[in-house]
Design a protein around this motif. Structure first.
Motif, mmCIF file in Angstrom:
data_model
loop_
_atom_site.group_PDB
_atom_site.id
_atom_site.type_symbol
_atom_site.label_atom_id
_atom_site.label_comp_id
_atom_site.label_asym_id
_atom_site.label_seq_id
_atom_site.Cartn_x
_atom_site.Cartn_y
_atom_site.Cartn_z
ATOM 1 N N ILE A 1 1.024 -1.160 0.031
ATOM 2 C CA ILE A 1 -0.048 0.153 -0.023
ATOM 3 C C ILE A 1 1.102 1.165 -0.120
ATOM 4 N N ASP A 2 0.759 1.984 -0.658
ATOM 5 C CA ASP A 2 1.373 3.336 -1.367
ATOM 6 C C ASP A 2 0.334 4.380 -0.896
ATOM 7 N N SER A 3 1.019 5.273 0.162
ATOM 8 C CA SER A 3 -0.266 6.520 0.008
ATOM 9 C C SER A 3 0.975 7.742 0.174
ATOM 10 N N ALA A 4 -0.018 8.898 -0.473
ATOM 11 C CA ALA A 4 0.723 10.151 -0.358
ATOM 12 C C ALA A 4 -0.271 11.310 -0.023
ATOM 13 N N TYR A 5 0.189 12.268 0.858
ATOM 14 C CA TYR A 5 -0.876 13.197 1.278
ATOM 15 C C TYR A 5 -0.179 14.488 1.523
ATOM 16 N N SER A 6 -0.769 15.436 1.365
ATOM 17 C CA SER A 6 -0.337 16.936 1.701
ATOM 18 C C SER A 6 -0.264 17.176 3.189
ATOM 19 N N MET A 7 0.761 17.645 3.839
ATOM 20 C CA MET A 7 0.771 18.116 5.351
ATOM 21 C C MET A 7 0.701 19.593 5.609
ATOM 22 N N LYS A 8 0.484 20.116 4.577
ATOM 23 C CA LYS A 8 0.363 21.766 4.452
ATOM 24 C C LYS A 8 -0.908 22.238 5.466
ATOM 25 N N ALA A 9 -1.847 21.888 5.306
ATOM 26 C CA ALA A 9 -3.124 22.053 6.218
ATOM 27 C C ALA A 9 -2.911 21.564 7.791
ATOM 28 N N ILE A 10 -2.349 20.324 7.591
ATOM 29 C CA ILE A 10 -1.944 19.888 9.187
ATOM 30 C C ILE A 10 -0.997 20.657 9.939
ATOM 31 N N LEU A 11 0.255 20.890 9.215
ATOM 32 C CA LEU A 11 1.108 21.559 9.811
ATOM 33 C C LEU A 11 0.764 23.147 9.933
ATOM 34 N N SER A 12 -0.080 23.790 9.177
ATOM 35 C CA SER A 12 -0.806 24.979 9.444
ATOM 36 C C SER A 12 -1.472 25.154 10.544
ATOM 37 N N SER A 13 -2.221 24.029 10.899
ATOM 38 C CA SER A 13 -3.268 23.964 11.977
ATOM 39 C C SER A 13 -2.552 23.651 13.401
ATOM 40 N N LEU A 14 -1.195 23.107 13.226
ATOM 41 C CA LEU A 14 -0.289 22.939 14.358
ATOM 42 C C LEU A 14 0.358 24.157 14.745
ATOM 43 N N GLY A 15 0.313 25.399 13.926
ATOM 44 C CA GLY A 15 1.140 26.492 14.469
ATOM 45 C C GLY A 15 2.067 26.883 13.244
ATOM 46 N N MET A 16 2.351 26.226 12.248
ATOM 47 C CA MET A 16 3.326 26.612 11.218
ATOM 48 C C MET A 16 2.934 27.230 9.957
ATOM 49 N N PRO A 17 1.918 28.223 10.050
ATOM 50 C CA PRO A 17 1.504 28.528 8.679
ATOM 51 C C PRO A 17 2.382 29.590 8.208
ATOM 52 N N ASP A 18 3.156 30.219 8.766
ATOM 53 C CA ASP A 18 4.144 31.157 7.996
ATOM 54 C C ASP A 18 5.093 30.420 7.189
ATOM 55 N N VAL A 19 5.548 29.248 7.588
ATOM 56 C CA VAL A 19 6.531 28.561 6.692
ATOM 57 C C VAL A 19 6.018 28.422 5.030
ATOM 58 N N PHE A 20 4.707 28.259 5.056
ATOM 59 C CA PHE A 20 4.036 28.103 3.742
ATOM 60 C C PHE A 20 3.540 29.556 2.836
ATOM 61 N N ASN A 21 3.973 30.624 3.657
ATOM 62 C CA ASN A 21 3.487 31.967 3.224
ATOM 63 C C ASN A 21 4.700 32.528 2.439
ATOM 64 N N ASP A 22 4.638 33.172 1.216
ATOM 65 C CA ASP A 22 5.987 33.435 0.581
ATOM 66 C C ASP A 22 6.326 34.660 1.249
ATOM 67 N N THR A 23 5.435 35.635 1.894
ATOM 68 C CA THR A 23 6.141 36.906 2.508
ATOM 69 C C THR A 23 6.288 36.687 3.919
ATOM 70 N N LYS A 24 5.708 35.730 4.568
ATOM 71 C CA LYS A 24 5.978 35.581 6.040
ATOM 72 C C LYS A 24 7.183 34.531 6.410
ATOM 73 N N ALA A 25 7.569 33.620 5.577
ATOM 74 C CA ALA A 25 8.522 32.473 5.959
ATOM 75 C C ALA A 25 9.803 33.044 6.161
#
Length: 179
Positions: A78-102
């Motif tokens: 079984i192979d799976s792939a999923y985006s962690m962007k929403a999960i990490l953003s909800s855990l307090g890391m939204p700035d790393v995904f923002n081109d002006t705040k990272a």
């Protein structure tokens, strides 16, 4: 896939299921628990009623018995792939995904940011996970040449869980629907 050897096994009558512990991976740090209900209709009930506490008790070594067992499991990958962007953003890391705040200046003076983080996982259920087991246990005696004490046949849907044994952390789980 089939294997013959000494495996930890737990039979839980009140839940109508059996749990088999198999070595997993190239080191002895991981194991795979196969949770097999008495019939395929009970799998949904097992999953719905499962809790961390219940799973920890079911897989506690003091409740599992090492038995000479013939194991039949379907081979699966079984192979799976999923985006962690929403999960990490909800855990307090939204700035790393923002081109002006990272703020990744420790990596590069350029204006770096993370566009997405993809988690990839592969679970392989094949002989490689169990082939060394019959040679790893030095508790074989002459009477082991008799028929196995138990037969574990996963010929219906089952739940599988990968655990990191040193930390007792459950790191992956899934349901195999069509054996």
């Amino acid at each position: 896939m089939s294997a013959l050897g000494r495996f930890n096994l737990q039979i839980i009558d009140d839940e109508k299921l059996r749990i088999l512990e198999l070595p997993y991976g190239k080191t002895k740090d991981l194991c795979m628990y196969v949770i097999l209900p008495d019939n395929s209709k009970d799998l949904y009930n097992v999953v719905q009623s499962m809790s961390y506490e219940k799973l920890t008790k079911w897989t506690d070594p003091k409740y599992m018995w090492k038995k000479y067992t013939k194991v039949f499991l379907p081979q699966f990958k079984i192979d799976s792939a999923y985006s962690m962007k929403a999960i990490l953003s909800s855990l307090g890391m939204p700035d790393v995904f923002n081109d002006t705040k990272a703020k990744l200046t420790g990596i590069s003076p350029d204006n770096l940011y993370v566009s997405d983080l993809i988690s990839l996982a592969t679970v392989n259920g094949d002989e490689d996970g169990t082939k060394d087991v019959t040679h790893a246990d030095d508790g074989f005696f002459f009477f082991d040449l008799a028929l196995p004490e138990e037969i574990f046949r996963a010929d219906r849907p089952f739940l599988y869980i990968i655990q990191h044994k040193p930390t007792k952390c459950y790191i992956f789980y899934g349901i195999f629907q069509k054996p």
